[in-house]
Design a protein around this motif. Structure first.
Motif, PDB file in Angstrom:
ATOM      1  N   HIS A  97      44.101  36.032  32.869  1.00 41.85           N
ATOM      2  CA  HIS A  97      42.977  36.835  32.714  1.00 41.85           C
ATOM      3  C   HIS A  97      41.760  36.306  31.947  1.00 41.85           C
ATOM      4  CE1 HIS A  97      43.687  38.261  28.261  1.00 41.85           C
ATOM      5  NE2 HIS A  97      44.611  37.604  28.331  1.00 41.85           N
ATOM      6  N   ALA A 156      48.643  37.901  35.337  1.00 40.57           N
ATOM      7  CA  ALA A 156      47.981  38.575  34.120  1.00 40.57           C
ATOM      8  C   ALA A 156      47.793  37.658  33.059  1.00 40.57           C
ATOM      9  CB  ALA A 156      48.913  39.587  33.610  1.00 40.57           C
ATOM     10  N   LEU A 202      44.726  42.968  36.955  1.00 37.99           N
ATOM     11  CA  LEU A 202      45.290  41.850  37.640  1.00 37.99           C
ATOM     12  C   LEU A 202      46.690  42.119  38.107  1.00 37.99           C
ATOM     13  CD1 LEU A 202      44.228  38.976  35.308  1.00 37.99           C
ATOM     14  CD2 LEU A 202      43.240  39.442  37.650  1.00 37.99           C
ATOM     15  N   THR A 203      47.102  43.220  37.560  1.00 34.44           N
ATOM     16  CA  THR A 203      48.637  43.515  38.099  1.00 34.44           C
ATOM     17  C   THR A 203      48.581  43.970  39.474  1.00 34.44           C
ATOM     18  OG1 THR A 203      48.547  45.674  37.244  1.00 34.44           O
ATOM     19  CG2 THR A 203      49.547  43.959  35.590  1.00 34.44           C
ATOM     20  N   THR A 263      46.582  42.551  41.792  1.00 33.78           N
ATOM     21  CA  THR A 263      46.114  41.578  42.523  1.00 33.78           C
ATOM     22  C   THR A 263      47.103  40.299  42.401  1.00 33.78           C
ATOM     23  OG1 THR A 263      44.977  40.115  40.733  1.00 33.78           O
ATOM     24  CG2 THR A 263      43.897  41.832  41.781  1.00 33.78           C
ATOM     25  N   SER A 264      47.017  39.061  43.377  1.00 28.68           N
ATOM     26  CA  SER A 264      48.011  37.950  43.209  1.00 28.68           C
ATOM     27  C   SER A 264      47.794  37.151  42.030  1.00 28.68           C
ATOM     28  CB  SER A 264      47.761  37.384  44.543  1.00 28.68           C
ATOM     29  OG  SER A 264      46.251  36.985  44.451  1.00 28.68           O
ATOM     30  N   THR A 265      46.599  37.616  41.189  1.00 27.01           N
ATOM     31  CA  THR A 265      46.523  36.579  40.254  1.00 27.01           C
ATOM     32  C   THR A 265      47.326  36.896  38.959  1.00 27.01           C
ATOM     33  OG1 THR A 265      44.166  36.367  40.764  1.00 27.01           O
ATOM     34  CG2 THR A 265      44.714  35.936  38.503  1.00 27.01           C
ATOM     35  N   VAL A 313      38.833  34.928  34.483  1.00 26.31           N
ATOM     36  CA  VAL A 313      38.160  35.962  35.463  1.00 26.31           C
ATOM     37  C   VAL A 313      37.045  36.425  34.744  1.00 26.31           C
ATOM     38  CG1 VAL A 313      40.565  36.225  36.536  1.00 26.31           C
ATOM     39  CG2 VAL A 313      39.616  37.767  34.571  1.00 26.31           C
ATOM     40  N   ASP A 344      41.296  43.665  32.172  1.00 30.23           N
ATOM     41  CA  ASP A 344      41.857  42.915  33.134  1.00 30.23           C
ATOM     42  C   ASP A 344      43.014  42.536  33.345  1.00 30.23           C
ATOM     43  OD1 ASP A 344      42.032  41.025  31.063  1.00 30.23           O
ATOM     44  OD2 ASP A 344      40.363  39.482  31.626  1.00 30.23           O
ATOM     45  N   THR A 387      35.983  39.001  33.796  1.00 26.22           N
ATOM     46  CA  THR A 387      36.274  39.945  32.557  1.00 26.22           C
ATOM     47  C   THR A 387      36.127  39.371  31.211  1.00 26.22           C
ATOM     48  OG1 THR A 387      38.184  40.262  32.829  1.00 26.22           O
ATOM     49  CG2 THR A 387      36.889  41.950  33.714  1.00 26.22           C
TER      50      THR A 387
END
Length: 210
Positions: free
Chosen positions: A60, A57, A50-51, A53-55, A63, A46, A65
């Motif tokens: 992680h 890293a 996540l890189t 997306t706006s979330t 989320v 993840d 995962t």
């Protein structure tokens, strides 16, 4: 943790499934070892996802995962795929993907992914039971993150050292034709790492948290 997830999953799998793994041939044992390490680092995929997306890293652990339910679902899916594989392979394929090997792989997946999730909550917090967002930890509430010390001075790093050294010891004894002196050296480093773990815990509790 950063580097110990794969080694930790390998160690646990070797301990828990020792009898079953010993009944496999060398080629099958190597397959299980490689898959176990890959399964052990799987939840951290993840970070790469996540890189895109706006979330950030570093979030992680929050989320899906890193949820137990997600890996139980994947485990059921894996069982289904292996069942289909057993049905479609011919006699030659069945000799390669035999029931004994498949069973070990099935158990290896659940051991490896669960070990990753449990190690994540040893000193830090993680949303282990998503979709319930409440984060859980084992020792994170006692041994808090020290933002003023480098990573090498944390209990997490000390634990990683111990796990990686244990992994090297097992691999060395199982796959490498070596000398007893090398084994003794690794054991010495393990003992030093255990002392270092006690030191990092003491320093963490008596410096930053004070």
């Amino acid at each position: 943790m950063y580097i110990a997830h794969g080694p930790a999953s390998y160690i646990l799998n070797e301990v828990i499934q020792k009898k079953k793994i010993s009944k496999l041939n060398d080629y099958e044992q190597m397959i299980v070892a490689i898959l176990t390490i890959l399964f052990g680092i799987l939840p951290d995929i993840d970070i790469a996802l996540l890189t895109m997306t706006s979330t950030p890293a570093f979030a992680h652990h929050s989320v899906f995962t890193h949820s137990i339910l997600f890996y139980l679902f994947l485990w059921l899916l894996l069982n289904l795929l292996l069942f289909i594989l057993k049905k479609i392979t011919n006699d030659k394929g069945r000799k390669i993907f035999n029931d004994q090997l498949i069973n070990v792989i099935q158990i290896s997946f659940i051991i490896s992914t669960m070990s990753h999730l449990l190690l994540d909550i040893l000193f830090s917090y993680s949303s282990l039971f998503l979709p319930i967002k409440q984060q859980v930890t084992i020792l994170g509430g006692i041994i808090k993150t020290n933002y003023f010390a480098g990573y090498i001075f944390t209990p997490t790093f000390a634990c990683e050292l111990i796990i990686v050294l244990l992994f090297l010891l097992l691999v060395y004894k199982k796959y490498i034709k070596g000398k007893k002196v090398i084994t003794d050296i690794i054991k010495t480093f393990i003992a030093i790492s255990c002392i270092y773990l006690s030191f990092t815990i003491y320093m963490n509790l008596n410096t930053y948290n004070m």
